[in-house]
Enzyme design. Structure first.
Site, PDB file in Angstrom:
ATOM      1  N   TYR A 158      53.777 108.518 -30.522  1.00 56.41           N
ATOM      2  CA  TYR A 158      52.987 109.365 -31.421  1.00 56.41           C
ATOM      3  C   TYR A 158      53.887 110.435 -32.048  1.00 56.41           C
ATOM      4  O   TYR A 158      54.443 111.288 -31.349  1.00 56.41           O
ATOM      5  CB  TYR A 158      51.840 110.059 -30.681  1.00 56.41           C
TER       6      TYR A 158
ATOM      7  N   HIS B 206      51.587 100.469 -23.231  1.00 56.02           N
ATOM      8  CA  HIS B 206      50.841 100.661 -24.484  1.00 56.02           C
ATOM      9  C   HIS B 206      50.465  99.335 -25.135  1.00 56.02           C
ATOM     10  O   HIS B 206      49.365  99.192 -25.684  1.00 56.02           O
ATOM     11  CB  HIS B 206      51.704 101.503 -25.427  1.00 56.02           C
TER      12      HIS B 206
ATOM     13  N   SER C 201      39.611 105.687 -29.910  1.00 53.95           N
ATOM     14  CA  SER C 201      38.847 105.643 -31.164  1.00 53.95           C
ATOM     15  C   SER C 201      37.355 105.414 -30.920  1.00 53.95           C
ATOM     16  O   SER C 201      36.740 104.559 -31.563  1.00 53.95           O
ATOM     17  CB  SER C 201      39.403 104.562 -32.111  1.00 53.95           C
ATOM     18  N   PRO C 202      36.734 106.177 -29.992  1.00 55.21           N
ATOM     19  CA  PRO C 202      35.313 105.970 -29.706  1.00 55.21           C
ATOM     20  C   PRO C 202      34.416 106.382 -30.870  1.00 55.21           C
ATOM     21  O   PRO C 202      33.248 106.008 -30.901  1.00 55.21           O
ATOM     22  CB  PRO C 202      35.071 106.867 -28.491  1.00 55.21           C
ATOM     23  N   LEU C 203      34.978 107.122 -31.824  1.00 54.67           N
ATOM     24  CA  LEU C 203      34.236 107.503 -33.040  1.00 54.67           C
ATOM     25  C   LEU C 203      34.707 106.697 -34.241  1.00 54.67           C
ATOM     26  O   LEU C 203      34.503 107.102 -35.394  1.00 54.67           O
ATOM     27  CB  LEU C 203      34.394 109.005 -33.305  1.00 54.67           C
ATOM     28  N   GLY C 204      35.336 105.549 -33.974  1.00 58.74           N
ATOM     29  CA  GLY C 204      35.758 104.688 -35.071  1.00 58.74           C
ATOM     30  C   GLY C 204      36.726 105.376 -36.014  1.00 58.74           C
ATOM     31  O   GLY C 204      36.630 105.225 -37.230  1.00 58.74           O
TER      32      GLY C 204
ATOM     33  N   GLY D  42      36.888 108.434 -36.751  1.00 61.92           N
ATOM     34  CA  GLY D  42      36.135 109.390 -37.556  1.00 61.92           C
ATOM     35  C   GLY D  42      35.009 108.783 -38.356  1.00 61.92           C
ATOM     36  O   GLY D  42      34.095 109.488 -38.800  1.00 61.92           O
TER      37      GLY D  42
ATOM     38  N   ALA E 280      31.434 109.267 -37.113  1.00 60.27           N
ATOM     39  CA  ALA E 280      31.010 110.666 -37.192  1.00 60.27           C
ATOM     40  C   ALA E 280      30.689 111.076 -38.621  1.00 60.27           C
ATOM     41  O   ALA E 280      30.313 112.227 -38.870  1.00 60.27           O
ATOM     42  CB  ALA E 280      32.090 111.571 -36.630  1.00 60.27           C
TER      43      ALA E 280
END
Length: 334
Positions: A58, A126, A205-208, A210, A213
């Site tokens: 990252y 990873h 990425s549980p919110l896709g 962003g 949301a």
């Protein structure tokens, strides 16, 4: 100082019931401000969101260095996860997986140096280097546990069979893969295997990214040249409008329960994991402290069966693959 509920993943690793994904604090979705990023990280710890996730790749190591500045004074408050195994630049898509023993050791020592610590609580592979038996990579990782440099092992984007092979070598605390209302391929095989083996699951990425949301309303919202979402098939202009239908359902349910769309998406994921019998802790990322509070508050949102069904139906209608390269995630090898 705040406290959040905790969740025990696998191998006795207990973490805050919601974590923080550090990748959002790199320029992968657009420009970032390090001062704001540090304030956000400190706020995570202040409210009890102590499970912090990063990776050596990252920002080309910059994210570990940033998190290391927080660890300098607050290491004992953090359950720290980092990763190795991606060689290349994730923002360009020019990547390869690497898992040979020498590389595993080298990557950890470099990560420890950037993070300014002598131990990582959770060390992930990873991506899977398919040129090597997974037992070889996990065997090298297990030596790091013996050496006292790592406390627990994790794997990212592995198949159920790869997980079983790894567990035969060393206990695995968690599998980290993308999982959300609109990314559910892991439910076919990987999540059930994790539940069966007593391995925790950490949805990234549980919110896709962003999207769930409501952060992306049109292709114009992805116009930053550094926003790599514009290269992901399901964000393509020709499917984006159709995919926004899932956001409309999330928004409608959010109004019903007095929550935000992000909180509904996280509540769905929590209740879905419970239904599938897997210990699960999502790691949404954000640049802003206020979003940390919003995400933490999702733990008190409860959806009824009709709402869960409506979200499942909407998610099933999503078009486009979740990865720039389908071969880069576990579903291609199942």
């Amino acid at each position: 100082m705040g406290t959040l509920p905790t969740t025990e993943l696998g191998d006795g690793l207990t973490v805050s019931a919601i974590g923080f994904g550090g990748m959002a604090l790199t320029p992968v979705y657009g420009a970032v401000d390090d001062a704001e990023s540090l304030a956000t990280l400190h706020h995570c710890l202040d409210v009890g969101m102590t499970f912090i996730d990063t990776a050596n790749v990252y920002g080309g190591g910059a994210n570990e260095w940033l998190i290391g500045q927080v660890l300098a004074d607050r290491r004992d408050e953090v359950i720290l996860a980092t990763k190795f195994g991606i060689d290349g630049d994730p923002t360009t898509g020019r990547l390869k997986a690497r898992g040979d023993a020498a590389y595993v050791r080298q990557c950890l020592d470099e990560s420890l140096d950037r993070l300014g610590t002598d131990v990582v609580d959770l060390y992930y592979m990873h991506r899977r280097d398919v040129s090597l038996p997974i037992e070889e990579t996990v065997g090298a990782m297990s030596e790091l546990v013996t050496a006292g440099k790592v406390r627990h092992l994790g794997l990212s984007e592995v198949t159920a069979d790869e997980l079983r092979a790894a567990v035969a070598v060393h206990p695995i605390a968690a599998v980290q893969s993308e999982w959300s209302i609109w990314s559910r391929d892991v439910e076919r095989n990987v999540v059930p295997a994790a539940a069966e083996l007593g391995v925790g699951f950490v949805p990234y990425s549980p919110l896709g990214r962003g999207f769930l949301a409501g952060a992306v309303r049109s292709a114009a919202d992805l116009s930053s040249p550094s926003d790599f979402r514009s290269r992901i098939p399901r964000f393509a202009a020709d499917v984006l409008d159709a995919n926004l239908a899932v956001v409309q359902v999330i928004t409608s349910i959010a109004e019903q329960v007095g929550a935000t769309p992000a909180q509904v998406a996280l509540a769905w994921l929590r209740q879905r994991a419970e239904a599938l019998g897997v210990a699960s802790v999502p790691i949404p990322g954000t640049r802003r402290a206020a979003r940390v509070d919003e995400n933490a508050a999702s733990l008190s949102v409860q959806l009824d069966p009709d709402q869960l069904e409506a979200l499942e139906t909407a998610g099933a209608g999503v078009s486009g693959h979740r990865s720039v390269d389908p071969n880069w995630v576990s579903s291609a090898r199942e």
